[in-house]
Write a protein that holds these residues in place. Structure first.
Motif, PDB file in Angstrom:
ATOM      1  N   ALA A   1       0.821  -1.207   0.000  1.00 53.36           N
ATOM      2  CA  ALA A   1       0.000   0.000   0.000  1.00 53.36           C
ATOM      3  C   ALA A   1       0.859   1.263   0.000  1.00 53.36           C
ATOM      4  CB  ALA A   1      -0.935   0.002   1.201  1.00 53.36           C
ATOM      5  N   MET A   2       2.106   1.167   0.450  1.00 52.79           N
ATOM      6  CA  MET A   2       2.990   2.331   0.531  1.00 52.79           C
ATOM      7  C   MET A   2       4.072   2.307  -0.551  1.00 52.79           C
ATOM      8  SD  MET A   2       2.269   3.948   3.748  1.00 52.79           S
ATOM      9  CE  MET A   2       3.688   4.900   3.826  1.00 52.79           C
ATOM     10  N   ALA A   3       4.037   1.333  -1.438  1.00 54.97           N
ATOM     11  CA  ALA A   3       5.087   1.168  -2.451  1.00 54.97           C
ATOM     12  C   ALA A   3       5.225   2.402  -3.344  1.00 54.97           C
ATOM     13  CB  ALA A   3       4.819  -0.068  -3.292  1.00 54.97           C
ATOM     14  N   ALA A   4       4.166   3.113  -3.570  1.00 59.49           N
ATOM     15  CA  ALA A   4       4.218   4.313  -4.409  1.00 59.49           C
ATOM     16  C   ALA A   4       5.051   5.420  -3.756  1.00 59.49           C
ATOM     17  CB  ALA A   4       2.805   4.821  -4.682  1.00 59.49           C
ATOM     18  N   TYR A   5       5.221   5.365  -2.460  1.00 61.11           N
ATOM     19  CA  TYR A   5       5.967   6.388  -1.719  1.00 61.11           C
ATOM     20  C   TYR A   5       7.367   5.914  -1.322  1.00 61.11           C
ATOM     21  CZ  TYR A   5       1.251   8.200  -1.316  1.00 61.11           C
ATOM     22  OH  TYR A   5      -0.007   8.648  -1.592  1.00 61.11           O
ATOM     23  N   GLU A   6       7.879   4.903  -2.009  1.00 59.70           N
ATOM     24  CA  GLU A   6       9.149   4.295  -1.625  1.00 59.70           C
ATOM     25  C   GLU A   6      10.293   5.305  -1.612  1.00 59.70           C
ATOM     26  OE1 GLU A   6      11.822   0.360  -2.627  1.00 59.70           O
ATOM     27  OE2 GLU A   6      10.033   0.766  -3.810  1.00 59.70           O
ATOM     28  N   LYS A   7      10.385   6.159  -2.602  1.00 61.48           N
ATOM     29  CA  LYS A   7      11.474   7.155  -2.664  1.00 61.48           C
ATOM     30  C   LYS A   7      11.381   8.141  -1.502  1.00 61.48           C
ATOM     31  CE  LYS A   7      13.356   6.377  -6.832  1.00 61.48           C
ATOM     32  NZ  LYS A   7      14.410   5.416  -6.824  1.00 61.48           N
ATOM     33  N   GLN A   8      10.179   8.607  -1.214  1.00 59.30           N
ATOM     34  CA  GLN A   8      10.003   9.536  -0.104  1.00 59.30           C
ATOM     35  C   GLN A   8      10.344   8.873   1.229  1.00 59.30           C
ATOM     36  OE1 GLN A   8       7.788   9.064  -2.523  1.00 59.30           O
ATOM     37  NE2 GLN A   8       7.087  11.019  -3.309  1.00 59.30           N
ATOM     38  N   LEU A   9       9.950   7.616   1.380  1.00 59.73           N
ATOM     39  CA  LEU A   9      10.271   6.894   2.602  1.00 59.73           C
ATOM     40  C   LEU A   9      11.780   6.722   2.758  1.00 59.73           C
ATOM     41  CD1 LEU A   9       7.524   4.113   2.683  1.00 59.73           C
ATOM     42  CD2 LEU A   9       7.784   6.020   4.258  1.00 59.73           C
ATOM     43  N   GLN A  10      12.460   6.395   1.667  1.00 54.46           N
ATOM     44  CA  GLN A  10      13.900   6.187   1.737  1.00 54.46           C
ATOM     45  C   GLN A  10      14.651   7.484   2.031  1.00 54.46           C
ATOM     46  OE1 GLN A  10      15.027   4.040  -1.799  1.00 54.46           O
ATOM     47  NE2 GLN A  10      14.028   2.163  -1.092  1.00 54.46           N
TER      48      GLN A  10
END
Length: 177
Positions: free
Chosen positions: A117-126
């Protein structure tokens, strides 16, 4: 479920060559740390007694030592402090390091392997990766402080009561330990 190799790689992601809690010889840490902490406590205890007695002194009630040796007067309450400060310190260090490592590992796992569900925000999370260590240290420090205060606060109350007891009362009632 993640394999152990995936869990290990998540644990190591974003880490430099750090020593983790699981790498530390706890017997040596607690043994040497307890001896050093106790020695420091013994050395500084007379200053603490003098400070506490000055704080409670009033013009009518000068809390001075009328009799007894230096050791009897300036080491009042030391047995309480030493006997309870060592377990409190062990609880503090254990809680701090264990929770810091746990929070750090799980946060890195979440950031570098987000749920679908959060895969689209992977760059922001990293991009939050530099904040993981301070975040985990802050939360762990708060948890460690709260856990050790359950021992420290009652210990301080008892030892300070012993420090300010008048000589007659102290001789009659004696030390708590």
């Amino acid at each position: 479920s993640l394999s152990s190799q995936q869990q290990q790689s998540a644990h190591d992601i974003g880490r430099r060559n750090e020593t983790t809690w699981s790498d530390i010889d706890k017997t040596r840490l607690y043994g040497i740390g307890s001896v050093m902490y106790s020695a420091l406590t013994v050395a500084l205890h007379p200053l603490t007694v003098a400070k506490i007695r000055r704080q409670v002194a009033t013009n009518n009630n000068q809390t001075t030592f009328n009799s007894g040796s230096f050791f009897q007067n300036y080491y009042r309450g030391l047995s309480v402090v030493v006997s309870l400060a060592i377990p409190a310190r062990i609880i503090y260090i254990s809680t701090l390091e264990f929770t810091r490592e746990l929070i750090d590992t799980n946060t890195r796992q979440f950031i570098f392997n987000p749920p679908p569900a959060m895969a689209a925000y992977e760059k922001q999370l990293q991009s939050l990766s530099p904040f993981v260590t301070p975040f985990s240290g802050g939360i762990a420090g708060g948890m460690a402080a709260v856990s050790s205060q359950a021992i420290i606060v009652p210990m301080d109350v008892i030892s300070q009561k012993l420090m300010v007891m008048e000589d007659i009362s102290y001789r009659q009632k004696g030390s708590a330990m």
